[in-house]
Motif scaffolding. Sequence first.
Motif, PDB file in Angstrom:
ATOM      1  N   ASP A 197       0.849  -1.190   0.000  1.00 15.21           N
ATOM      2  CA  ASP A 197       0.000   0.000   0.000  1.00 15.21           C
ATOM      3  C   ASP A 197       0.885   1.241   0.000  1.00 15.21           C
ATOM      4  O   ASP A 197       2.128   1.146  -0.010  1.00 15.21           O
ATOM      5  CB  ASP A 197      -0.966  -0.022   1.184  1.00 15.21           C
ATOM      6  N   ALA A 198       0.278   2.406   0.012  1.00 12.07           N
ATOM      7  CA  ALA A 198       1.046   3.651  -0.085  1.00 12.07           C
ATOM      8  C   ALA A 198       2.034   3.801   1.061  1.00 12.07           C
ATOM      9  O   ALA A 198       3.181   4.214   0.863  1.00 12.07           O
ATOM     10  CB  ALA A 198       0.097   4.843  -0.141  1.00 12.07           C
ATOM     11  N   ALA A 199       1.598   3.444   2.271  1.00 10.75           N
ATOM     12  CA  ALA A 199       2.488   3.565   3.431  1.00 10.75           C
ATOM     13  C   ALA A 199       3.652   2.595   3.316  1.00 10.75           C
ATOM     14  O   ALA A 199       4.797   2.922   3.649  1.00 10.75           O
ATOM     15  CB  ALA A 199       1.699   3.314   4.715  1.00 10.75           C
ATOM     16  N   GLY A 200       3.353   1.381   2.846  1.00  7.92           N
ATOM     17  CA  GLY A 200       4.414   0.395   2.683  1.00  7.92           C
ATOM     18  C   GLY A 200       5.416   0.822   1.632  1.00  7.92           C
ATOM     19  O   GLY A 200       6.626   0.642   1.798  1.00  7.92           O
ATOM     20  N   GLU A 202       6.143   3.847   0.835  1.00  6.52           N
ATOM     21  CA  GLU A 202       6.921   4.937   1.433  1.00  6.52           C
ATOM     22  C   GLU A 202       8.031   4.383   2.317  1.00  6.52           C
ATOM     23  O   GLU A 202       9.188   4.823   2.231  1.00  6.52           O
ATOM     24  CB  GLU A 202       5.994   5.825   2.249  1.00  6.52           C
ATOM     25  N   SER A 203       7.715   3.402   3.152  1.00  2.99           N
ATOM     26  CA  SER A 203       8.728   2.809   4.032  1.00  2.99           C
ATOM     27  C   SER A 203       9.804   2.082   3.243  1.00  2.99           C
ATOM     28  O   SER A 203      10.993   2.192   3.533  1.00  2.99           O
ATOM     29  CB  SER A 203       8.053   1.834   5.016  1.00  2.99           C
ATOM     30  N   ARG A 206      12.454   4.207   1.830  1.00  3.80           N
ATOM     31  CA  ARG A 206      13.425   4.699   2.810  1.00  3.80           C
ATOM     32  C   ARG A 206      14.350   3.573   3.298  1.00  3.80           C
ATOM     33  O   ARG A 206      15.076   3.741   4.274  1.00  3.80           O
ATOM     34  CB  ARG A 206      12.703   5.348   3.986  1.00  3.80           C
ATOM     35  N   VAL A 210       9.112  -3.982   5.510  1.00  2.00           N
ATOM     36  CA  VAL A 210       7.695  -3.658   5.478  1.00  2.00           C
ATOM     37  C   VAL A 210       6.887  -4.902   5.824  1.00  2.00           C
ATOM     38  O   VAL A 210       7.122  -5.976   5.247  1.00  2.00           O
ATOM     39  CB  VAL A 210       7.283  -3.149   4.074  1.00  2.00           C
ATOM     40  N   ASP A 230       3.836  -1.460  -6.282  1.00  2.00           N
ATOM     41  CA  ASP A 230       2.848  -0.578  -5.669  1.00  2.00           C
ATOM     42  C   ASP A 230       1.457  -1.004  -6.127  1.00  2.00           C
ATOM     43  O   ASP A 230       1.282  -1.978  -6.867  1.00  2.00           O
ATOM     44  CB  ASP A 230       3.146   0.893  -5.989  1.00  2.00           C
ATOM     45  N   ARG A 261      12.877   7.367  -1.539  1.00  4.47           N
ATOM     46  CA  ARG A 261      12.339   8.558  -0.906  1.00  4.47           C
ATOM     47  C   ARG A 261      13.453   9.333  -0.214  1.00  4.47           C
ATOM     48  O   ARG A 261      14.452   8.755   0.219  1.00  4.47           O
ATOM     49  CB  ARG A 261      11.272   8.197   0.148  1.00  4.47           C
TER      50      ARG A 261
END
Length: 266
Positions: A197-200, A202-203, A206, A210, A230, A261
């Motif tokens: 998902d979007a949060a995953g 993002e992590s 970085r 996840v 994604d 990111r």
Amino acid sequence: SGLLVVALGAATRCSTVWQGGEKTYEAVLQLGIVTDSQDLQGAVLATAPVEVDEAAVRAASLGLVGETEQVPPMVSALKHKGERLYAIARRGETVDRPARRITVHEWRWLEFDLPRARFVVRCSGGTYIRTLAHDLGERLGCGAALASLRRLGSAPFELGRACAWDDLAALEPAESLSRHGIGLDEALCVLPAVTLDAAGAESLGRGQCVRVRPGSAPIAAGERSVVLRDEAGRALALGELRSQPEGVAAFPQVVFPWAVREGRPA
């Protein structure tokens, strides 16, 4: 001859994925001869009369279909104590080579004009077609060596989509890529995928592991055993799934530039 896969840009970091993929070859073997390289370019070690017929050749090849063990040839790029086997062979030396597990998914005969015969083999990565020909000759008792070899496919790439050598020289690079290029999202379809998902995402960008729902993707299968995508299906990274006390986590090993990111840990 045949298919040559060329990786560009970020795809160069995925080359090991495709090297191990399923391969398809068309080849011609010649019965009645044994060479040191297991093809007709090598030095002849023995010759024998060819007294077998088409039915015998077909029957013998069936014993080489499926999961078997294969001893790699001395004239190969594999290493023994850090030295290429072909370099050792050029000195006239032979060393023990451990057998490797291979899988021949299909062996299909196309034409017989004995002592030559033409066939197609679909097999696992790392299979030596020269050695298949050699081993078939041993089964038949007359020996065999490979006369020609053409690669038709290296999953997921096929010769039918390839750019001919003359076209590669004549076309502008952008046109070559437009006609014949295969995007990374498609090319990585050979790997099981895990969607973030979007949060995953993002992590992952970085450099963090996840938490994921693995579905049918394998656990602890190697550093580049899954592709992390994604929600739109775009490939973000290659990685490995590992079991943790709190569940399964994806550990990225190759993160593609477009997924990175700002603020990623050093």
